[in-house]
Scaffold this motif. Structure first.
Motif, PDB file in Angstrom:
ATOM      1  N   HIS A  15       0.930  -1.096  -0.047  1.00  0.00           N
ATOM      2  CA  HIS A  15       0.070   0.093   0.124  1.00  0.00           C
ATOM      3  C   HIS A  15       0.788   1.207  -0.019  1.00  0.00           C
ATOM      4  O   HIS A  15       1.996   1.241   0.063  1.00  0.00           O
ATOM      5  CB  HIS A  15      -0.746   0.038   1.178  1.00  0.00           C
ATOM      6  CG  HIS A  15      -0.133  -0.103   2.436  1.00  0.00           C
ATOM      7  ND1 HIS A  15       0.399  -1.148   3.142  1.00  0.00           N
ATOM      8  CD2 HIS A  15       0.059   0.929   3.518  1.00  0.00           C
ATOM      9  CE1 HIS A  15       0.986  -1.028   4.246  1.00  0.00           C
ATOM     10  NE2 HIS A  15       0.797   0.225   4.183  1.00  0.00           N
ATOM     11  N   GLU A  37      -6.500  -5.559  -2.712  1.00  0.00           N
ATOM     12  CA  GLU A  37      -6.739  -4.394  -1.898  1.00  0.00           C
ATOM     13  C   GLU A  37      -7.844  -4.763  -0.919  1.00  0.00           C
ATOM     14  O   GLU A  37      -8.674  -5.676  -0.891  1.00  0.00           O
ATOM     15  CB  GLU A  37      -7.252  -3.606  -2.855  1.00  0.00           C
ATOM     16  CG  GLU A  37      -6.178  -2.980  -3.827  1.00  0.00           C
ATOM     17  CD  GLU A  37      -6.660  -1.744  -4.600  1.00  0.00           C
ATOM     18  OE1 GLU A  37      -6.856  -0.537  -4.179  1.00  0.00           O
ATOM     19  OE2 GLU A  37      -6.816  -1.948  -5.837  1.00  0.00           O
ATOM     20  N   ASN A  38      -7.799  -4.005   0.106  1.00  0.00           N
ATOM     21  CA  ASN A  38      -8.886  -4.016   1.213  1.00  0.00           C
ATOM     22  C   ASN A  38     -10.021  -3.086   0.676  1.00  0.00           C
ATOM     23  O   ASN A  38      -9.803  -1.771   0.554  1.00  0.00           O
ATOM     24  CB  ASN A  38      -8.472  -3.686   2.553  1.00  0.00           C
ATOM     25  CG  ASN A  38      -9.363  -3.770   3.567  1.00  0.00           C
ATOM     26  OD1 ASN A  38     -10.574  -3.966   3.337  1.00  0.00           O
ATOM     27  ND2 ASN A  38      -8.882  -3.536   4.820  1.00  0.00           N
ATOM     28  N   ALA A  40     -12.515  -2.173   2.242  1.00  0.00           N
ATOM     29  CA  ALA A  40     -12.994  -1.312   3.607  1.00  0.00           C
ATOM     30  C   ALA A  40     -12.025   0.066   3.770  1.00  0.00           C
ATOM     31  O   ALA A  40     -12.479   0.676   4.641  1.00  0.00           O
ATOM     32  CB  ALA A  40     -13.237  -2.261   4.685  1.00  0.00           C
ATOM     33  N   SER A  41     -10.763  -0.166   3.294  1.00  0.00           N
ATOM     34  CA  SER A  41      -9.924   0.988   3.447  1.00  0.00           C
ATOM     35  C   SER A  41      -9.198   1.438   2.251  1.00  0.00           C
ATOM     36  O   SER A  41      -8.968   0.758   1.267  1.00  0.00           O
ATOM     37  CB  SER A  41      -9.202   0.415   4.483  1.00  0.00           C
ATOM     38  OG  SER A  41      -7.718   0.979   4.276  1.00  0.00           O
ATOM     39  N   VAL A  42      -9.342   2.423   1.956  1.00  0.00           N
ATOM     40  CA  VAL A  42      -8.877   3.371   0.755  1.00  0.00           C
ATOM     41  C   VAL A  42      -7.229   3.528   0.923  1.00  0.00           C
ATOM     42  O   VAL A  42      -6.898   4.040   1.740  1.00  0.00           O
ATOM     43  CB  VAL A  42      -9.572   4.729   0.448  1.00  0.00           C
ATOM     44  CG1 VAL A  42      -8.932   5.830   0.321  1.00  0.00           C
ATOM     45  CG2 VAL A  42     -10.394   4.295  -0.732  1.00  0.00           C
ATOM     46  N   ASP A  43      -6.571   3.024  -0.206  1.00  0.00           N
ATOM     47  CA  ASP A  43      -5.094   3.409  -0.221  1.00  0.00           C
ATOM     48  C   ASP A  43      -4.818   4.902  -0.575  1.00  0.00           C
ATOM     49  O   ASP A  43      -5.318   5.522  -1.500  1.00  0.00           O
ATOM     50  CB  ASP A  43      -4.546   2.612  -1.416  1.00  0.00           C
ATOM     51  CG  ASP A  43      -3.029   2.518  -1.316  1.00  0.00           C
ATOM     52  OD1 ASP A  43      -2.395   2.889  -0.293  1.00  0.00           O
ATOM     53  OD2 ASP A  43      -2.434   2.016  -2.326  1.00  0.00           O
ATOM     54  N   ASP A  76     -12.069  -8.639   1.433  1.00  0.00           N
ATOM     55  CA  ASP A  76     -12.296  -8.613   2.806  1.00  0.00           C
ATOM     56  C   ASP A  76     -11.856  -9.775   3.362  1.00  0.00           C
ATOM     57  O   ASP A  76     -12.587 -10.690   3.544  1.00  0.00           O
ATOM     58  CB  ASP A  76     -13.694  -8.033   2.884  1.00  0.00           C
ATOM     59  CG  ASP A  76     -13.893  -7.752   4.681  1.00  0.00           C
ATOM     60  OD1 ASP A  76     -12.961  -7.951   5.253  1.00  0.00           O
ATOM     61  OD2 ASP A  76     -14.860  -7.291   4.725  1.00  0.00           O
TER      62      ASP A  76
END
Length: 134
Positions: A15, A37-38, A40-43, A76
């Motif tokens: 990330h 990528e997750n 729930a979370s923005v890079d 996720d």
């Protein structure tokens, strides 16, 4: 003409900038990169951009530059179905690339996935700061 890393499959768990840029460079050498990528979370590089249009789409210039030449999937890893998909990706990879702070990977289900597979994979960790205290 073949490239140095043709046929090498890398799962990219990085990330921000150092890790994604490293994976990008490996892709230029012919590696096949799949970025996890997750959702729930923005890079951060997705939303840091002077251009409002790119920023609003989550496609900041730094993100585009460091993540081109890759496939990207959003998992996720708190859900069993996504863990199974990640297991399959990692099982078929030659390299797992990550750049979490020390100890973070061990607290995630990704670490458990790697342990469950019990496979001999090369793991590269990319850090911009020293991990150990002097």
């Amino acid at each position: 003409m073949s490239k140095l890393l043709d046929g090498i499959k890398i799962v990219d768990l990085t990330h921000v900038l150092a890790g994604p840029y490293c994976a990008y460079q490996l892709s230029l050498l012919g590696a096949d990169i799949t970025r996890i990528e997750n959702p729930a979370s923005v890079d951060l590089p997705r939303i840091l951009d002077a251009d409002r249009g790119r920023r609003d789409k989550g496609m900041g210039a730094a993100f585009i530059a460091a993540n081109s030449n890759k496939r990207s999937v959003a998992f996720d890893l708190s859900h069993e179905k996504d863990q199974e998909l990640a297991r399959q990706l990692i099982a078929n990879a030659d390299v797992v690339l990550e750049n979490f702070r020390p100890g973070v990977l061990k607290r995630t289900s990704v670490y458990l996935i790697k342990k469950l597979l019990n496979c001999k994979k090369l793991e590269w960790s990319v850090f911009m700061i020293r991990q150990e205290k002097c």
